[in-house]
Write an enzyme that holds these catalytic residues in place. Sequence first.
Site, PDB file in Angstrom:
ATOM      1  CB  THR A 145      -6.084  -9.423  -3.044  1.00 24.30           C
ATOM      2  OG1 THR A 145      -7.367 -10.527  -2.716  1.00 24.30           O
ATOM      3  CG2 THR A 145      -7.196  -8.083  -1.900  1.00 24.30           C
ATOM      4  CB  SER A 187     -11.403 -10.546   5.860  1.00 26.15           C
ATOM      5  OG  SER A 187     -10.048 -10.168   5.458  1.00 26.15           O
ATOM      6  CE1 TYR A 189      -4.423  -8.125   1.703  1.00 25.09           C
ATOM      7  CE2 TYR A 189      -5.984 -10.259   1.564  1.00 25.09           C
ATOM      8  CZ  TYR A 189      -4.564  -9.247   1.642  1.00 25.09           C
ATOM      9  OH  TYR A 189      -4.313  -9.685  -0.182  1.00 25.09           O
ATOM     10  CG  HIS A 190     -10.494  -9.958   1.967  1.00 28.22           C
ATOM     11  ND1 HIS A 190      -9.594 -10.879   2.701  1.00 28.22           N
ATOM     12  CD2 HIS A 190      -9.983 -10.128   0.328  1.00 28.22           C
ATOM     13  CE1 HIS A 190      -9.612 -12.145   1.420  1.00 28.22           C
ATOM     14  NE2 HIS A 190      -9.131 -12.377   0.515  1.00 28.22           N
ATOM     15  CE  LYS A 193      -3.248  -6.157  -0.233  1.00 25.42           C
ATOM     16  NZ  LYS A 193      -2.548  -6.098  -0.991  1.00 25.42           N
TER      17      LYS A 193
END
Lengths: 406, 406
Positions: A145, A187, A189-190, A193
């Site tokens: 992302t 976050s 989530y990030h 990644k």
Amino acid sequence: MKIAVLGGDGFVGWPTSLHLSDQGHEVHVIDNLSRRWIDAELGVQSLTPMDSIQERCRIWHDVTGRRLHFHLLDLAKEYERLKAWLDEHKPDVVIHFAEQRAAPYSMKTDRHKVYTVTNNMNATHNLLAALVETDIDAHVIHLGTMGVYGYSSVGAAIPEGYLDVTVETLDGGTAKQEILYPTKPGSVYHMTKSMDQILFQFYAQNDGLRITDLHQGIVWGTHTEQTRRHDQLINRFDYDGDYGTVLNRFLIQAAIGYPLTVHGTGGQTRAFIHIQDSVRCIELAMGDAPKAGDRVRIFNQMTETHRIRDLAALIAKLTEAEVLNLPNPRKEAAENDLVVDNAQFLSLGLNPTTLAEGLMEEVVDVARKFAHRIDRSRVPAVSAWTRDLAETVERDPEGRKIRLVS
Amino acid sequence: MKIAVLGGDGFVGWPTSLHLSDQGHEVHVIDNLSRRWIDAELGVQSLTPMDSIQERCRIWHDVTGRRLHFHLLDLAKEYERLKAWLDEHKPDVVIHFAEQRAAPYSMKTDRHKVYTVTNNMNATHNLLAALVETDIDAHVIHLGTMGVYGYSSVGAAIPEGYLDVTVETLDGGTAKQEILYPTKPGSVYHMTKSMDQILFQFYAQNDGLRITDLHQGIVWGTHTEQTRRHDQLINRFDYDGDYGTVLNRFLIQAAIGYPLTVHGTGGQTRAFIHIQDSVRCIELAMGDAPKAGDRVRIFNQMTETHRIRDLAALIAKLTEAEVLNLPNPRKEAAENDLVVDNAQFLSLGLNPTTLAEGLMEEVVDVARKFAHRIDRSRVPAVSAWTRDLAETVERDPEGRKIRLVS
Ligand SMILES: NC(=O)c1ccc[n+]([C@@H]2O[C@H](COP(=O)([O-])OP(=O)(O)OC[C@H]3O[C@@H](n4cnc5c(N)ncnc54)[C@H](O)[C@@H]3O)[C@@H](O)[C@H]2O)c1
Ligand SMILES: NC(=O)c1ccc[n+]([C@@H]2O[C@H](COP(=O)([O-])OP(=O)(O)OC[C@H]3O[C@@H](n4cnc5c(N)ncnc54)[C@H](O)[C@@H]3O)[C@@H](O)[C@H]2O)c1
């Protein structure tokens, strides 16, 4: 080619599977269906009525005569089964969508943080370790992302993955060094990644794995050429506060006559790409595989950037909705610029669909068409990034406690 | 202060626990004893006879009257128990050693890769998520490694964690930006430490956790002031091909009259620190805690650098051993320079023990004293980094198959 689509039951994975099957590739969908379980956990459902993956595969066969092969497998928890599957099928390409992908969900509670880290880290690492172990030279295409960079740049364009820096050497001179463009994830989530990038760097360097990492913007749009061929091939459309992206929230709010809720000033700038362009980019990346020993190939997969308030204004204009500013549950910069280099995909022939062209179709063919399925109570985004922010989430700009549902 | 030492049964954790207990702190050792299980798995044992952790704690109490509290807990697998423990004990400082720490072990087989990633990522992330959730403002001190940078620098000194880079801005000017010094880990183990950095960056930024990351060199030496107080307080000494560091391998080879085996040219340069200095550094880091909102504080925890061949020459001179060059099982640069900035610890008052001063004690008091316990078959390093390297590991420079054990 033989292609494994990991996470092929998801929002981007499903239309990608159809697109590649349509081009005559042998497509295998691998998914643990965790995303459907999360719908159940949250008590929400896709706006669009979505069939089981088995039924969707059957319909695709009826409509086109082509077969999609579905395999129920948890990448993160079933390392040995994954390895056996790879060994048996020996795919030429592995497209890896199989991660928990919502930032708000990843910040919901500590349990959700732990789940996101465990699931995403093990899914990606298991795949890489299994490819090395089975000695399969597949091209791995991973969906990353744009968000890993954290939108806190000093006003420089985001390059495609790498940055040249100059360092002082011991002999008093200087030397150029190429580094991974530094991340600052906002976050959990990030963050996963950003950690994926390190996994890829290591396995490309140590084992010669051939890896492409697509740093994708927010994907919008519901239909692709293939999903349009039958009602039951329709893609999922998430609008709940955790999985619905900002654009989907606006579309739904407009459809139910509720004001478009902008977090903070709406000065956040984000990158976007239409789902049709997203599947096309994956096709383009497939055609441009790195060689063994190459560094990880990184593309920025987005086509335009918008400020959130401009996006709200655009949808307000199309739909006559109002705009309402609310406190931001996320810990992030109130305003940021975002300029993204996407020269690589443009040079490979990508021809983007813009929001200005495609948005009206979403309003009419999706949001209004399925408006009767909307659960109004699930639209607000309520996962707060920190304890302090949790206190302000459901307050209006004057600090009054509000209910977003009438 | 109340201090939790995670991994306090290990090689650095144990003398750290004794050192801090000796200073009057309330020390809690948390460990899942996985390191002892790995000894069993590999069929090896510490050169020094090592008692159970419970017995060691009992002896420490007998000798000093002080109590060490041991808790059997798996950081990576028992999130809820970890959280409950923190909530009950509310430590002021958490020192985190609890990771799988051997690069060769992390590269042994795919199972060992997967174990290392799962164990290390979950251990670190569980700790951080649990501290946020229990709202405990402890100072987290983590042991990282100099090795994350991959020894492939362009000949610049390794700074303490951060690098200032200059980027071109959109308006045609330039701006300075501080970034985490880019990593290029060379094994799965090192990769997990590089990923730890991202976890720390996120939790410091999002939740204001106060974190110090100590990028440590290779720790050598067996005794500290406290371990000397009783035979049964002795620290572990690993000499097997997976956990034994290069220095320990040389010491053991010298003690059994076997040539010192140098991998490749021995031109690899590594950073070192004595165990006594290591525990002192942790004490110094404790005294210099960051504030909430600060970036992660990063120290380089090492005191000298040496080329492997020079180290072999030094030990050969002390012991009259010979040196034998063997193919390198690792994928790494044959020769590298390494200059490390360690100004922070020096300025806090660290006064290093050098190899030149301390090595003879290791030869006499440890290697020779316990030479009868050496299992000669476990000395060679046999975990190869890639399939190709595995073929060459047990060959001499002319390519002849060799057996390292007479
Ligand atoms: N949707 C976006 O706007 C967007 C933007 C940028 C990047 N991405 C990335 O693209 C990828 C796909 O996104 P999406 O929107 O299709 O997400 P999605 O949640 O709809 O799909 C992910 C799929 O992966 C599956 N999955 C998750 N963990 C798994 C596991 N351990 N084993 C097997 N299957 C597993 C889920 O069941 C789901 O079907 C993600 O990695 C996401 O981070 C998406
Ligand atoms: N020894 C060195 O030369 C050196 C050099 C640089 C950095 N370090 C770092 O210092 C730390 C300690 O190193 P060491 O040499 O003492 O290692 P060690 O293996 O002797 O000790 C680690 C301890 O942590 C425990 N542990 C591992 N996983 C755990 C889990 N999930 N839950 C609870 N306990 C767990 C083990 O049982 C062991 O007792 C490591 O993080 C290592 O990476 C060590």
